[in-house]
Design an enzyme around this catalytic site. Structure first.
Site, PDB file in Angstrom:
ATOM      1  N   PRO A  86      10.003   6.357  11.320  1.00 10.08           N
ATOM      2  CA  PRO A  86       9.069   5.344  11.703  1.00 10.08           C
ATOM      3  C   PRO A  86      10.012   4.196  11.917  1.00 10.08           C
ATOM      4  CG  PRO A  86       8.889   5.719   9.322  1.00 10.08           C
ATOM      5  CD  PRO A  86       9.834   6.717   9.998  1.00 10.08           C
ATOM      6  N   GLU A 102       6.886   7.908  25.736  1.00 10.55           N
ATOM      7  CA  GLU A 102       5.802   6.887  25.926  1.00 10.55           C
ATOM      8  C   GLU A 102       6.536   5.557  25.910  1.00 10.55           C
ATOM      9  OE1 GLU A 102       3.337   4.213  25.671  1.00 10.55           O
ATOM     10  OE2 GLU A 102       2.425   5.171  23.912  1.00 10.55           O
ATOM     11  N   LEU A 103       6.831   5.089  27.261  1.00  6.96           N
ATOM     12  CA  LEU A 103       7.727   3.862  27.088  1.00  6.96           C
ATOM     13  C   LEU A 103       6.973   2.658  27.637  1.00  6.96           C
ATOM     14  CD1 LEU A 103      10.592   5.872  28.920  1.00  6.96           C
ATOM     15  CD2 LEU A 103      10.116   5.647  26.239  1.00  6.96           C
ATOM     16  N   GLU A 117      -0.164  12.472  25.737  1.00  5.19           N
ATOM     17  CA  GLU A 117      -0.820  12.527  24.388  1.00  5.19           C
ATOM     18  C   GLU A 117      -2.156  12.335  24.471  1.00  5.19           C
ATOM     19  OE1 GLU A 117       1.696   9.200  22.500  1.00  5.19           O
ATOM     20  OE2 GLU A 117       2.869  10.889  21.753  1.00  5.19           O
ATOM     21  N   CYS A 162       1.731  -1.403  24.606  1.00  4.34           N
ATOM     22  CA  CYS A 162       2.336  -0.899  26.160  1.00  4.34           C
ATOM     23  C   CYS A 162       1.457  -0.831  27.155  1.00  4.34           C
ATOM     24  CB  CYS A 162       3.118   0.370  25.813  1.00  4.34           C
ATOM     25  SG  CYS A 162       1.888   1.598  25.330  1.00  4.34           S
ATOM     26  N   ASN A 197       4.295  -1.236  16.740  1.00  8.17           N
ATOM     27  CA  ASN A 197       3.178  -1.777  17.051  1.00  8.17           C
ATOM     28  C   ASN A 197       1.935  -1.156  16.665  1.00  8.17           C
ATOM     29  OD1 ASN A 197       3.515  -0.036  19.061  1.00  8.17           O
ATOM     30  ND2 ASN A 197       3.038  -1.165  20.863  1.00  8.17           N
ATOM     31  N   SER A 227      10.801   1.301  23.456  1.00  2.62           N
ATOM     32  CA  SER A 227      11.209   0.676  24.777  1.00  2.62           C
ATOM     33  C   SER A 227      11.723   1.780  25.827  1.00  2.62           C
ATOM     34  CB  SER A 227      12.295  -0.291  24.293  1.00  2.62           C
ATOM     35  OG  SER A 227      13.409   0.502  23.697  1.00  2.62           O
TER      36      SER A 227
HETATM   37  N1  LIG Z   1       5.680   1.727  24.407  1.00  2.00           N
HETATM   38  C1  LIG Z   1       5.505   0.940  23.391  1.00  2.00           C
HETATM   39  O1  LIG Z   1       4.609   1.330  22.797  1.00  2.00           O
HETATM   40  C2  LIG Z   1       6.565  -0.004  22.828  1.00  2.00           C
HETATM   41  C3  LIG Z   1       7.327  -0.680  23.539  1.00  2.00           C
HETATM   42  N2  LIG Z   1       8.235  -1.551  23.152  1.00  2.00           N
HETATM   43  C4  LIG Z   1       9.106  -2.430  24.136  1.00  2.00           C
HETATM   44  O2  LIG Z   1      10.166  -2.569  23.619  1.00  2.00           O
HETATM   45  C5  LIG Z   1      10.563  -4.020  23.348  1.00  2.00           C
HETATM   46  C6  LIG Z   1      11.666  -3.878  21.999  1.00  2.00           C
HETATM   47  O3  LIG Z   1      10.821  -3.343  20.992  1.00  2.00           O
HETATM   48  P1  LIG Z   1      11.659  -2.542  20.063  1.00  2.00           P
HETATM   49  O4  LIG Z   1      11.167  -2.536  18.570  1.00  2.00           O
HETATM   50  O5  LIG Z   1      13.199  -2.986  19.903  1.00  2.00           O
HETATM   51  O6  LIG Z   1      11.662  -1.112  20.659  1.00  2.00           O
HETATM   52  P2  LIG Z   1      12.709  -0.083  20.226  1.00  2.00           P
HETATM   53  O7  LIG Z   1      12.363   0.956  21.403  1.00  2.00           O
HETATM   54  O8  LIG Z   1      13.843  -0.396  19.854  1.00  2.00           O
HETATM   55  O9  LIG Z   1      11.959   0.592  19.027  1.00  2.00           O
HETATM   56  C7  LIG Z   1      11.281   1.823  18.911  1.00  2.00           C
HETATM   57  C8  LIG Z   1      11.539   2.917  17.864  1.00  2.00           C
HETATM   58  O10 LIG Z   1      12.874   3.287  18.432  1.00  2.00           O
HETATM   59  C9  LIG Z   1      13.638   3.212  17.398  1.00  2.00           C
HETATM   60  N3  LIG Z   1      15.084   3.099  17.872  1.00  2.00           N
HETATM   61  C10 LIG Z   1      15.698   2.066  18.313  1.00  2.00           C
HETATM   62  N4  LIG Z   1      17.071   2.321  18.690  1.00  2.00           N
HETATM   63  C11 LIG Z   1      17.159   3.682  18.718  1.00  2.00           C
HETATM   64  C12 LIG Z   1      18.202   4.494  19.040  1.00  2.00           C
HETATM   65  N5  LIG Z   1      19.389   4.031  19.715  1.00  2.00           N
HETATM   66  N6  LIG Z   1      18.096   5.513  18.833  1.00  2.00           N
HETATM   67  C13 LIG Z   1      17.034   6.248  18.105  1.00  2.00           C
HETATM   68  N7  LIG Z   1      16.110   5.530  17.949  1.00  2.00           N
HETATM   69  C14 LIG Z   1      16.027   4.230  18.000  1.00  2.00           C
HETATM   70  C15 LIG Z   1      13.488   2.141  16.424  1.00  2.00           C
HETATM   71  O11 LIG Z   1      13.971   1.979  15.152  1.00  2.00           O
HETATM   72  P3  LIG Z   1      14.031   0.606  14.275  1.00  2.00           P
HETATM   73  O12 LIG Z   1      12.708   0.133  14.141  1.00  2.00           O
HETATM   74  O13 LIG Z   1      14.887   1.178  13.181  1.00  2.00           O
HETATM   75  O14 LIG Z   1      14.981  -0.245  15.365  1.00  2.00           O
HETATM   76  C16 LIG Z   1      11.850   2.137  16.431  1.00  2.00           C
HETATM   77  O15 LIG Z   1      11.519   3.453  15.626  1.00  2.00           O
HETATM   78  C17 LIG Z   1       9.320  -4.593  23.170  1.00  2.00           C
HETATM   79  O16 LIG Z   1       9.305  -6.020  23.278  1.00  2.00           O
HETATM   80  C18 LIG Z   1       8.580  -4.001  24.124  1.00  2.00           C
HETATM   81  O17 LIG Z   1       8.709  -4.316  25.364  1.00  2.00           O
HETATM   82  C19 LIG Z   1       8.340  -1.603  21.855  1.00  2.00           C
HETATM   83  C20 LIG Z   1       7.513  -1.068  21.056  1.00  2.00           C
HETATM   84  C21 LIG Z   1       6.656  -0.110  21.525  1.00  2.00           C
HETATM   85  O1  LIG Z   2       2.399   2.600  22.823  1.00  2.00           O
HETATM   86  C1  LIG Z   2       1.486   1.486  22.599  1.00  2.00           C
HETATM   87  O2  LIG Z   2       1.601   0.529  22.535  1.00  2.00           O
HETATM   88  C2  LIG Z   2       0.256   1.949  21.621  1.00  2.00           C
HETATM   89  C3  LIG Z   2      -0.755   2.285  22.576  1.00  2.00           C
HETATM   90  C4  LIG Z   2      -2.045   1.989  21.962  1.00  2.00           C
HETATM   91  C5  LIG Z   2      -3.108   2.700  22.474  1.00  2.00           C
HETATM   92  O3  LIG Z   2      -3.248   4.062  22.429  1.00  2.00           O
HETATM   93  O4  LIG Z   2      -3.882   2.289  23.253  1.00  2.00           O
END
Ligand SMILES: NC(=O)C1=CN([C@@H]2O[C@H](COP(=O)(O)OP(=O)(O)OC[C@H]3O[C@@H](n4cnc5c(N)ncnc54)[C@H](OP(=O)(O)O)[C@@H]3O)[C@@H](O)[C@H]2O)C=CC1
Ligand SMILES: O=C(O)CCCC(=O)O
Length: 483
Positions: free
Chosen positions: A183, A258-259, A464, A292, A159, A237
């Protein structure tokens, strides 16, 4: 296809380990697509466990010399990197819009935001102070020094493909750590372009290593199992965060997580309603709701509910959805069909339970859903309890301050929260009562390099940015000297 860039070599279809741009050992590749068109932009090496092991070795080999540089030397290199990122902001933004979908102006804003972490931590490198402690013994002196943790691993989401990397690599490098980064598979080119500029800035080989691939479990498995990796930093996530935390237990790794968010946004009846609507638009629709810290549940006090709904709906109707490269577009596509399915599921559930879609919510094809406002939302609906991560603003009425606080805190998450009120007593009461790492008061945007970003409860660990951000990459060492 990527648009024409001023510096075309920013687009790399290889990963970087120990200063070498490489394919996967197997030669396998994975496609990267444009979420707006579905077109294949290019490929990345489909790397796995073996390449991750080698990246860790490269980071370990580079660590002693990088840690031995003076803070001022590291700061100068980071500042050069920041300058290059800003100089190439237009190209970096175009790469981001192509692979992530956000509108070009928003992508450019993220590049500037990302660079600000590199600049901030370049300065913080020189302020890693130790301490002297008044000794209880006449014949001993007590001192604390701070040293880099060592090799760090980072896993970043799609994102914010630039800023989430910058927010981790900046403090790590400033502290004297080296890094292996994975990434998100959907947005690797932004990270690789940053690595091109880091190289040009003179950051030595092996200090930043980037492993690409779609087998995140294999790459993450090596990162978490390795005793060489002293720290893991992850944004994504909560589900994956939990898994990584579990996997890191055997090596007692330090963690920054950061979840998920599920942020409440509360509008009290004494609020400046127009300002609250502006704040809600930023907090809800930034990055098409895929942040997030996005407002996920909008609570509005009964007396102003209808007026707020009307004003917000008018603003939402004025958003222009489309390909992020088109002029005037303010909302791009969602990242993929899984994200589209989740928004549709939340909308259908809300309607089935008595909610009304006042505007939007149409799936117009591909990854596009028109920004939606839903009224008559109740706490039983999925949109009230789960993170939607999409352009859907659910409006939930409430009666009292105590009720708003109770509803806002009724979640396992605790990242950001927001509220609007002009009553100073209420401002303090509510700010103190909200269970969140960050509280936006009369504002819908809290993020900046100068402030600590992070959550409580199951939204994560650590902070962070800010002067605290570098601490996560430092170890404290106590020296007790007999004299
Ligand atoms: N806090 C935040 O900023 C974020 C929250 N989310 C939440 O998560 C939901 C799903 O999004 P999603 O993209 O699936 O998020 P994920 O948590 O699956 O992906 C984030 C990162 O983790 C990696 N990853 C996934 N599975 C593993 C694993 N088993 N071991 C190590 N790394 C892993 C992904 O790699 P790869 O891309 O190769 O799968 C990506 O680089 C969203 O709808 C949202 O609710 C998502 C993104 C950011
Ligand atoms: O983890 C995220 O979804 C990104 C946060 C963006 C921000 O720094 O505001």
């Amino acid at each position: 296809m990527f648009p024409t860039l001023k510096k075309p070599d920013l687009v790399r279809q290889q990963a970087i380990i120990g200063g070498a741009w490489l394919d996967a050992d197997s030669g396998a590749t994975a496609d990267v697509t444009d979420p707006a068109t579905g077109a294949v932009l290019g490929t990345i090496p489909a790397m796995g466990a073996a390449e991750t092991e080698r990246a860790i070795e490269a980071a370990a080999a580079a660590f002693p010399a990088w840690a031995a540089k003076s803070a001022k030397e590291r700061a100068a290199l980071l500042r050069r990197w920041n300058d290059l990122m800003l100089a190439h902001a237009d190209d970096l933004a175009a790469i981001m819009t192509a692979e992530q979908g956000k509108p070009l102006t928003e992508a450019r804003g993220e590049i500037v935001y990302g660079a600000s972490f590199i600049e901030w931590f370049a300065d913080e490198a020189r302020r890693v102070y130790g301490e002297t402690i008044p000794s209880p013994w006449a014949d001993k002196r007590l001192v604390v020094i701070k040293q880099p943790i060592g090799v760090c691993a980072a896993i970043t989401p799609w994102n914010f493909p630039n800023a989430m990397l910058a927010r981790k690599v900046g403090p790590a490098l400033a502290a004297g750590c080296t890094m292996v980064v994975k990434p998100a598979a959907q947005t690797p080119y932004s990270a690789l372009a940053m690595a091109v500029l880091a190289e040009e800035a003179g950051i030595p080989a092996g200090v930043i290593n980037i492993v690409t691939g779609t087998d995140a479990a294999a790459i993450g498995g090596v990162m978490t199992a390795s005793p060489v990796v002293k720290k893991l930093t992850f944004t994504g996530s909560t589900q994956v965060g939990r898994l990584l935390m579990r996997q890191s237990a055997d090596t007692i790794k330090k963690l920054s997580l950061e979840l998920g968010g599920n942020a409440p946004f509360i509008v009290f009846d004494d609020a400046d309603l127009d300002a609250a609507v502006e704040g809600a638009m930023i907090a809800k629709f930034r990055n098409n709701g895929q942040t997030c810290v996005c407002a996920n549940r909008i609570y509005v006090q009964q007396p102003v509910y209808d007026a707020f709904a009307e004003k917000l709906t008018a603003k939402v109707k004025a958003l222009k959805m489309g390909n992020g490269f088109e002029a005037g577009v303010t909302v791009g596509p969602l990242i993929d069909e899984k994200a589209v399915a989740k928004v549709k599921e939340h909308l259908a559930d809300a309607v089935a339970k008595g909610g009304t879609i006042v505007t939007g919510g149409e799936h117009t094809g591909g990854n596009f859903i028109t920004p939606a406002v839903v009224t008559g939302v109740s706490p039983a609906m999925k949109i009230s309890t789960e993170e939607t991560f999409g352009p859907l603003a659910p409006l939930i009425p409430f009666e009292t301050e105590a009720e708003a606080i109770r509803l806002a805190n009724a979640t396992e998450f605790g990242l950001a929260s927001y509220f609007y009120s002009r009553d100073i007593g209420r401002v303090w009461r509510v700010a103190e009562a909200l269970e969140a790492g960050m509280v936006g008061i009369n504002t819908g945007l809290v993020s900046t390099a100068e402030a600590p970003f992070g959550g409580v409860k199951q939204s994560g660990l650590g902070r962070e940015g800010s002067r605290h951000g570098i601490e996560d990459y430092l170890e404290m060492k106590y020296l007790c000297m007999g004299i």
